[in-house]
Write an enzyme that holds these catalytic residues in place. Structure first.
Site, PDB file in Angstrom:
ATOM      1  N   ASN A 141     -28.139  -2.958  -8.169  1.00 36.87           N
ATOM      2  CA  ASN A 141     -27.036  -3.053  -9.122  1.00 36.87           C
ATOM      3  C   ASN A 141     -27.009  -1.835 -10.045  1.00 36.87           C
ATOM      4  O   ASN A 141     -28.033  -1.383 -10.524  1.00 36.87           O
ATOM      5  CB  ASN A 141     -27.212  -4.293 -10.006  1.00 36.87           C
ATOM      6  CG  ASN A 141     -27.588  -5.512  -9.204  1.00 36.87           C
ATOM      7  OD1 ASN A 141     -26.842  -5.929  -8.342  1.00 36.87           O
ATOM      8  ND2 ASN A 141     -28.781  -6.045  -9.441  1.00 36.87           N
ATOM      9  N   HIS A 150     -36.381   3.353  -3.200  1.00 31.70           N
ATOM     10  CA  HIS A 150     -35.205   2.952  -2.413  1.00 31.70           C
ATOM     11  C   HIS A 150     -34.052   2.523  -3.329  1.00 31.70           C
ATOM     12  O   HIS A 150     -32.936   3.029  -3.212  1.00 31.70           O
ATOM     13  CB  HIS A 150     -35.599   1.826  -1.452  1.00 31.70           C
ATOM     14  CG  HIS A 150     -34.478   1.331  -0.597  1.00 31.70           C
ATOM     15  ND1 HIS A 150     -34.288   1.751   0.699  1.00 31.70           N
ATOM     16  CD2 HIS A 150     -33.478   0.449  -0.850  1.00 31.70           C
ATOM     17  CE1 HIS A 150     -33.225   1.155   1.205  1.00 31.70           C
ATOM     18  NE2 HIS A 150     -32.719   0.344   0.284  1.00 31.70           N
ATOM     19  N   GLU A 151     -34.332   1.603  -4.220  1.00 33.57           N
ATOM     20  CA  GLU A 151     -33.246   1.100  -5.074  1.00 33.57           C
ATOM     21  C   GLU A 151     -32.729   2.197  -5.993  1.00 33.57           C
ATOM     22  O   GLU A 151     -31.527   2.310  -6.226  1.00 33.57           O
ATOM     23  CB  GLU A 151     -33.682  -0.124  -5.889  1.00 33.57           C
ATOM     24  CG  GLU A 151     -34.275  -1.283  -5.066  1.00 33.57           C
ATOM     25  CD  GLU A 151     -33.426  -1.719  -3.883  1.00 33.57           C
ATOM     26  OE1 GLU A 151     -32.198  -1.593  -3.946  1.00 33.57           O
ATOM     27  OE2 GLU A 151     -34.016  -2.186  -2.883  1.00 33.57           O
ATOM     28  N   ALA A 154     -35.178  -6.409  -3.223  1.00 38.17           N
ATOM     29  CA  ALA A 154     -34.666  -5.907  -4.484  1.00 38.17           C
ATOM     30  C   ALA A 154     -33.184  -5.592  -4.323  1.00 38.17           C
ATOM     31  O   ALA A 154     -32.662  -5.618  -3.219  1.00 38.17           O
ATOM     32  CB  ALA A 154     -35.421  -4.648  -4.893  1.00 38.17           C
ATOM     33  N   MET A 155     -32.530  -5.267  -5.447  1.00 39.80           N
ATOM     34  CA  MET A 155     -31.088  -5.016  -5.405  1.00 39.80           C
ATOM     35  C   MET A 155     -30.713  -3.891  -6.358  1.00 39.80           C
ATOM     36  O   MET A 155     -31.130  -3.871  -7.507  1.00 39.80           O
ATOM     37  CB  MET A 155     -30.350  -6.320  -5.773  1.00 39.80           C
ATOM     38  CG  MET A 155     -28.845  -6.176  -5.803  1.00 39.80           C
ATOM     39  SD  MET A 155     -28.171  -5.766  -4.161  1.00 39.80           S
ATOM     40  CE  MET A 155     -26.735  -4.826  -4.647  1.00 39.80           C
ATOM     41  N   GLU A 182     -27.496   1.825   3.659  1.00 36.91           N
ATOM     42  CA  GLU A 182     -28.855   1.325   3.897  1.00 36.91           C
ATOM     43  C   GLU A 182     -29.686   2.251   4.792  1.00 36.91           C
ATOM     44  O   GLU A 182     -30.819   2.591   4.468  1.00 36.91           O
ATOM     45  CB  GLU A 182     -28.815  -0.102   4.448  1.00 36.91           C
ATOM     46  CG  GLU A 182     -28.272  -1.137   3.461  1.00 36.91           C
ATOM     47  CD  GLU A 182     -28.983  -1.133   2.115  1.00 36.91           C
ATOM     48  OE1 GLU A 182     -30.058  -0.511   1.990  1.00 36.91           O
ATOM     49  OE2 GLU A 182     -28.447  -1.746   1.171  1.00 36.91           O
ATOM     50  N   HIS A 189     -30.395   4.505  -4.201  1.00 37.80           N
ATOM     51  CA  HIS A 189     -29.070   3.912  -3.984  1.00 37.80           C
ATOM     52  C   HIS A 189     -28.085   4.337  -5.072  1.00 37.80           C
ATOM     53  O   HIS A 189     -26.870   4.256  -4.864  1.00 37.80           O
ATOM     54  CB  HIS A 189     -29.153   2.382  -4.008  1.00 37.80           C
ATOM     55  CG  HIS A 189     -29.335   1.738  -2.660  1.00 37.80           C
ATOM     56  ND1 HIS A 189     -28.623   2.109  -1.550  1.00 37.80           N
ATOM     57  CD2 HIS A 189     -30.139   0.712  -2.258  1.00 37.80           C
ATOM     58  CE1 HIS A 189     -28.980   1.339  -0.518  1.00 37.80           C
ATOM     59  NE2 HIS A 189     -29.902   0.495  -0.916  1.00 37.80           N
TER      60      HIS A 189
HETATM   61  N1  B3K Z   1     -28.820  -3.875  -0.890  1.00 37.49           N
HETATM   62  C1  B3K Z   1     -29.840  -4.892  -1.039  1.00 37.49           C
HETATM   63  C2  B3K Z   1     -29.849  -5.886   0.055  1.00 37.49           C
HETATM   64  C3  B3K Z   1     -28.833  -6.944  -0.135  1.00 37.49           C
HETATM   65  C4  B3K Z   1     -28.919  -7.998   0.937  1.00 37.49           C
HETATM   66  C5  B3K Z   1     -27.731  -8.888   0.866  1.00 37.49           C
HETATM   67  N2  B3K Z   1     -27.719  -9.883   1.889  1.00 37.49           N
HETATM   68  C6  B3K Z   1     -31.199  -4.304  -1.181  1.00 37.49           C
HETATM   69  C7  B3K Z   1     -31.398  -3.007  -0.524  1.00 37.49           C
HETATM   70  O1  B3K Z   1     -31.302  -2.849   0.678  1.00 37.49           O
HETATM   71  O2  B3K Z   1     -31.663  -2.077  -1.214  1.00 37.49           O
HETATM   72 ZN    ZN Z   2     -30.994  -0.708   0.360  1.00 36.77          ZN
END
Ligand code: B3K
Ligand code: ZN
Length: 878
Positions: free
Chosen positions: A263, A295-296, A260-261, A318, A299
């Protein structure tokens, strides 16, 4: 190609005040109108280097006037604008090709929808921009697309406007009030349905939560939405951290390079961490979804509001965010909390420890890379998380929380470094954390060796601990770490002894955190009347390998009595590992392996201890995986390891068949399915019992599992029945696999599980090699090499099926080479991941090592290897 060094960092000499992006979306060729306000920071004119990857430049203007040729230079990888000596507005028009984007980085097409992924360096595949995390700016985004095909248009921040256009097109305008680097940009356009809810944040503000999925998945998102709410509440309550936008959106896609990401305001998820219903998700899936959603979401503070100065600081977001999600999941488990720590350490030991001992070993904060994408590793993530956990252990929860809040306040809206974090912690706790900071810089897993001395006359007990860390690539001279060593002492009845050190006036608690700072330190406890058994490294207080000369009866004693549930599990695990190790020794020398009686007694004791939670019993009675057994061997012979493990499983299955059958019966979970921890624990214990019974060839269990497969109202029970039978000698497996394919057809997350069951199968004597089946599956419609989940489910799962992958005929290695070749043309990131399965070739038996080395050499000589793949291969070859 070139290496990037941490020491090369240079602060930018300009600011991007804002960026306005207008997207004209078309799957073949999309156009971007990119308008940036650029201000030089000093008096000197600047060279503005904009990154690019596969873009087509159409035109470029400065303050509305076409920029003359001599003012810029264009290469494959950059567009440099020369001599900017005052604030200017640059407008760049460029094109890119979503459908041709199989790397899934930048903007690409998934099931006909537009999807984006920018971390780490995907934004440069969308438009010309300084693609570095320290360039924070204000994003304003307009998306234009066909209205019928792409009714939903999303980007970060707040929705400002929607409107109709000519030719059946429409537009949406999004404005993100927060400052962010471009790796947190997101764009989604397509046909999606939503589940939404308006909630009140702790600060009284309203917030709209939305989960967007493709229409066929609309009834599979209730658990995701619940998970978002839990994460928001937990961050408010545990850390006092609040959400800052009017809406929080999450979109799911089948085609995604990782989980996942994060953004800003618009998280994008792999469907495997979103979709849940009793029919398509197991108990573990439900659990993982909650944790990844957490987790996301977390962030948003640790990653988005406070971001990174450069990619070397990756663990700053991370590691810290993994620590936060681990704590979240643990808190959500309530009574079963201990299970989470056990799962995390099991993962660390079987995945991160080998990485730290192999050719890819790197510090949690690396010093250099060729492809940053290769550094989203278990070291940066999971070992990184241990750093934050150790700090919490050393400083105490209150001081740690103060330090975290101080760090976030000071760096809000900034791009920070690991030093910024440690400085805030040092200030909040008034401690010098200089030595502790080595955890970021030195690679390798420290060995901690403990010796104990009981003095019956003086009634004292002394622990002497020493540390050393093996060499890793590029690091030969390791300095001592500051290692928190949580210890307890058990008296002969198994009770915790109140602990008083020799310079103290009274005992304080039954678990003490000792600080190992030098090559060797010692501590003496007083008033110890009988020889105790030490419980060391409680709750796994540091990511180290602990050596203490426990005899097996002491381990059995700890497994039975330790008040620290982690160490109770660990003692059982050590017993199993030692017994298995002996069995592998026997098999390798051609002898018949015999099973350790102490182990069996301890196993039976725990199996029948009704006071223990089923989930705890299930995890404690699961044998260590093959990877972990291999770790402690001088040379790895995967066949011998599997034989030993299977032999032990079958002995247990036969010896305890009546107890196991009773458990299989007593721990049914009738009624409506619920993924709660207690029910999940019961299912885990029941299904573990079944798997032992099947390993022991029990016919009753086979019948029961067949009907469980047909009648279960949940995927956990179905999948577990299928897996156990596929791994048994029963010919029923073939019909069941056909049956499963019929039931699961059309649902990618299920078909992937179906592939994995087969790729990970334990082949029985006389059966065809698993690889033949894998090749058949690859040629079938169930597999798609362009889809990362599919590759992981089939190819990676097969590479991790050690005895099959490492067959002495070398067929697995030839397959690996073919896959690298194929994947390099489709998705270099996924290719690099598959390349890593050969990392530890030196650890295998000589004939295997030689063939692995040959395969690596052949791969390394392939023309046009992507940088990331070359980096992995070169390091492996050393
Ligand atoms: N930050 C993204 C991971 C991106 C990986 C790029 N190669 C997901 C995460 O760790 O939450
Ligand atoms: Zn992460």
């Amino acid at each position: 190609s070139s290496v990037v060094y941490r020491s090369d960092y240079k602060a930018p000499d300009y600011r991007i005040e804002s960026v306005n992006l207008v997207f004209d979306l078309d799957p073949q060729t999309s156009t971007v109108f990119n308008t940036m306000k650029v201000s030089p920071l000093g008096a000197q004119p600047i060279e503005l280097v904009l990154d690019a990857d596969g873009l087509e430049l159409v035109s470029i203007y400065e303050n509305g006037v076409q920029l003359p040729q001599k003012r810029y230079s264009l290469t494959d990888k950059s567009l440099t604008v020369h001599g900017i000596d005052k604030p200017v507005t640059l407008t760049i028009v460029n094109k890119f090709h979503p459908l041709a984007n199989t790397l899934l980085s930048g903007i690409y097409i998934s099931n006909g929808n537009f999807m984006s992924q920018c971390e780490s360096q995907g934004f440069r595949r969308i438009t010309y921009f300084p693609d570095h995390p320290d360039i924070l700016t204000h994003f304003h985004v307009e998306i234009r697309a066909d209205k019928e095909k792409y009714p939903v248009l999303l980007s970060n921040g707040n929705l400002v406007r929607r409107d109709e256009l000519e030719n059946g097109r429409h537009l949406a305008v999004w404005d993100d009030p927060s400052l962010k680097p471009c790796y947190l940009f997101a764009l989604v356009a397509g046909n999606f349905v939503k589940r939404e809810e308006k909630i009140k944040l702790a600060n009284g503000k309203d917030c709209l939560l939305q989960v967007w999925v493709e229409p066929q998945n609309k009834d599979r998102t209730a658990h995701t939405l619940e998970s978002i709410k839990k994460a928001i509440r937990w961050d408010e309550q545990r850390w006092g951290l609040e959400y800052d936008l009017e809406r929080f959106m999450l979109v799911a896609t089948d085609d995604f390079n990782f989980g996942a990401m994060e953004n800003k305001g618009l998280n994008i998820f792999n469907t495997r961490y979103v979709l849940a219903s009793p029919q398509i998700a197991t108990d573990l899936d439900y659990f993982n979804i909650e944790s990844v959603v957490g987790h996301e979401y977390f962030h948003n503070w640790t990653g988005d509001r406070v971001t990174l100065r450069d990619w070397f600081q990756l663990t700053l977001k991370e590691g810290l965010t993994v620590f936060r999600d681990q704590e979240f999941s643990r808190d959500m488990l309530g009574k079963a909390a201990a299970i989470k720590r056990i799962m995390d350490v099991r993962f660390l030991r079987s995945r991160q420890f080998p990485e730290d001992a192999g050719p890819m070993a790197h510090p949690v904060r690396p010093e250099s890379y060729r492809e940053i994408n290769n550094f989203y590793t278990t070291t940066v993530y999971e070992k990184g998380a241990e750093i934050y956990r150790m700090l919490q252990t050393l400083l105490g929860r209150e001081k740690f929380k103060e330090g975290l809040r101080l760090y976030l306040e000071r760096n809000d809206g900034r791009a920070a470094t690991c030093e910024d974090f440690i400085n805030a912690m040092a200030q909040a706790s008034e401690r010098d954390l200089g030595q502790f900071f080595r955890w970021y810089g030195q690679a390798g897993t420290p060995r901690v060796t403990v010796k104990s001395f009981w003095d019956p006359e003086a009634h004292t007990y002394t622990l002497v601990a020493s540390q050393s860390t093996p060499e890793t690539p590029g690091q030969t001279d390791k300095k001592p770490f500051l290692i928190p060593l949580a210890v307890g002492l058990l008296d002969p009845s198994g009770k915790d002894i109140p602990l008083q050190l020799e310079d103290e006036t009274e005992p304080a608690g039954t678990t003490r955190v000792l600080e190992l700072r030098d090559a060797e330190n010692e501590w003496t406890f007083v008033n110890i009347d009988a020889k105790p058994i030490p419980s060391l490294l409680r709750d796994f207080s540091a990511p180290v390998i602990l050596n203490y000369p426990y005899c097996r009866s002491e381990l059995a004693f700890l497994a039975r009595h330790d008040s620290d549930p982690f160490n109770r599990w660990d003692a059982m695990n050590r017993l199993m590992l030692e017994a298995l190790n002996d069995m592998v020794d026997a098999i390798e020398t051609g002898a018949r392996p015999s099973v350790d009686q102490d182990l069996l007694a301890a196993f039976e004791q725990m199996l029948t201890d009704e006071r223990l939670a089923p989930a705890f019993r299930a995890i404690s009675l699961t044998l260590p995986d093959e990877q972990l057994i291999g770790e402690r061997r001088t040379l790895i012979d995967p066949e011998a390891i599997r034989s030993a493990r299977e032999e032990l499983r079958s002995v247990i299955g036969r010896r305890y068949s009546s107890v196991l059958l009773k458990i299989a019966e007593n721990y049914q979970t009738p009624g409506e399915y619920s993924p709660d921890a207690e029910s999940a624990g019961k299912r885990a214990l029941k299904n573990l019992a079944f798997s032992y019974l099947l390993a022991g060839g029990n016919p009753k269990a086979l019948l029961a599992l067949r009907s469980q497969f047909e009648q279960a109202n949940n995927l956990t029970d179905q999948l577990s029945a299928l897996t156990s039978i596929v791994n048994s000698a029963s010919p029923a497996k073939l019909d069941m696999l056909v049956d499963a394919a019929r039931k699961w057809n059309g649902v990618p997350v299920l078909i992937n599980k179906w592939l994995t069951v087969q790729a990970s199968a334990i082949a029985q004597p006389g059966e065809v090699p698993v690889l033949s089946r894998v090749r058949e599956l690859m040629a079938s419609g169930a597999f798609n090499i362009a889809n990362p989940n599919s590759v992981y489910a089939l190819i990676l799962a097969f590479c991790n099926n050690a005895p099959e992958f490492h067959r002495p005929d070398g067929s697995g290695y030839r397959f690996w080479l073919e896959m690298i070749q194929k994947l390099c043309k489709v998705n270099a990131f996924i290719a690099a991941r598959i390349a890593r399965v050969m990392d530890n070739w030196r650890r295998y038996t000589p004939e295997r090592a030689r063939q692995m080395h040959d395969a690596l050499k052949l791969a390394d000589s392939l023309p046009n290897l992507p940088t990331g793949v070359r980096e992995v291969l070169d390091k492996a070859l050393g």
